[in-house]
Design an enzyme around this catalytic site. Sequence first.
Site, short mmCIF file in Angstrom:
data_model
loop_
_atom_site.label_atom_id
_atom_site.label_comp_id
_atom_site.label_asym_id
_atom_site.label_seq_id
_atom_site.Cartn_x
_atom_site.Cartn_y
_atom_site.Cartn_z
N CYS A 253 0.83 -1.21 0.00
CA CYS A 253 0.00 0.00 0.00
C CYS A 253 0.86 1.26 0.00
O CYS A 253 1.45 1.62 1.03
CB CYS A 253 -0.92 -0.02 1.22
SG CYS A 253 -1.90 1.47 1.41
N CYS B 25 -0.34 4.06 2.34
CA CYS B 25 -0.03 3.86 3.76
C CYS B 25 1.47 4.07 4.02
O CYS B 25 1.84 4.73 4.98
CB CYS B 25 -0.40 2.44 4.20
SG CYS B 25 -1.91 1.80 3.48
N ASP B 26 2.33 3.49 3.19
CA ASP B 26 3.76 3.43 3.50
C ASP B 26 4.65 4.32 2.63
O ASP B 26 5.84 4.50 2.94
CB ASP B 26 4.26 1.97 3.37
CG ASP B 26 3.51 1.05 4.33
OD1 ASP B 26 3.10 1.53 5.39
OD2 ASP B 26 3.34 -0.13 3.99
#
Length: 304
Positions: free
Chosen positions: A130, A133-134
Amino acid sequence: MHDLIIIGGGPAGLTAGIYAVRYGLDTLVIEKNVVPGQIATADRVENYPGFPSISGMELMNKFKEHAEKTGVIVHSSDVRSVKDGGDKKVIVTDNGDLEALAVIIATGANPRRLGVPGEDTFLTKGVSYCATCDGPFYAGQNVIVVGGGESAVTDALILSDIAENVYVVHRRDELRACSILQKRAFDKENITFVWDTVVQEIKGGEFVEKAILKNTKTDEITEMEIDGIFIYVGITPNTSIADVEKQGAGFIVTDEKMESSVSGIFAAGDCRRTSMWQVVTAVSDGAVAAISAHEYITSVKFEN
Ligand SMILES: Cc1cc2nc3c(=O)[nH]c(=O)nc-3n(C[C@H](O)[C@H](O)[C@H](O)COP(=O)(O)OP(=O)(O)OC[C@H]3O[C@@H](n4cnc5c(N)ncnc54)[C@H](O)[C@@H]3O)c2cc1C
């Protein structure tokens, strides 16, 4: 005893809930996560009609708001299994058993793993599924994106605004993503495409340091020094809870009414065998499943 229990509070489950409540069914949605729905992890959604560009989290919040206003009740639990007792289904959760006349499984999916050495070892230490997200952890660094579909190209674009260089490693020599996304990616100077290539191994010390790549046409093995690998090679459905007919990676087989091989158990969204796994298809499945469940529940009540 509820009329209908819907397992999963993502786009498919909440849409099924909205339709079921409006059809007068005593309905309960069971969701295990505080933030439901894979779409909540998407940076931008640009293909859901009515919203030319919206963050995935905002879209999911709108679904939740709409469901709440309609009177859909969401119960927080992890469903362990669904047992078929004929006219009665038993839903086994970590908070005890629940009963319903019918069930809609809308448990979605998780990213499929590459299954190469190093993938598990370096999870959260350079391996991610993701970019939203990261991605921010890779500012000014070099990353690989594995895959050639919509998710891979979308996230390569997100990463290209954060990382120094993005290498899209794809096993074929063309992308599956839509042409608008392809053009955007081809226009980005810091995105490089590595065609006909697969990742064979991920190596490093404490964190990812390199990927071992193999050219599928020449069998040539090369090493690429990188800081992160983002993997987008499909999805694995969350369907182990139900003993119904499945295909492929475990996608539930349904008829056009979304009914599974077991009468009174329906499936909708990414957990279902279909040709496309998107929000627009998940909500469509949810609506059809709810109407079919209503038809089924009415006939069960009539017979008893
Ligand atoms: C990074 C990313 C970007 C994407 N971008 C787009 C896009 O731009 N456009 C688009 O249309 N689609 C996009 N998608 C795909 C889209 O998110 C999915 O197709 C859609 O969310 C499917 O909805 P669903 O309700 O079937 O499943 P999900 O969204 O997966 O929801 C299933 C829910 O079920 C819950 N659940 C699972 N098992 C249990 C259990 N045992 N007990 C209780 N609850 C359970 C989960 O917690 C989850 O909340 C993207 C996906 C990702 C990962």
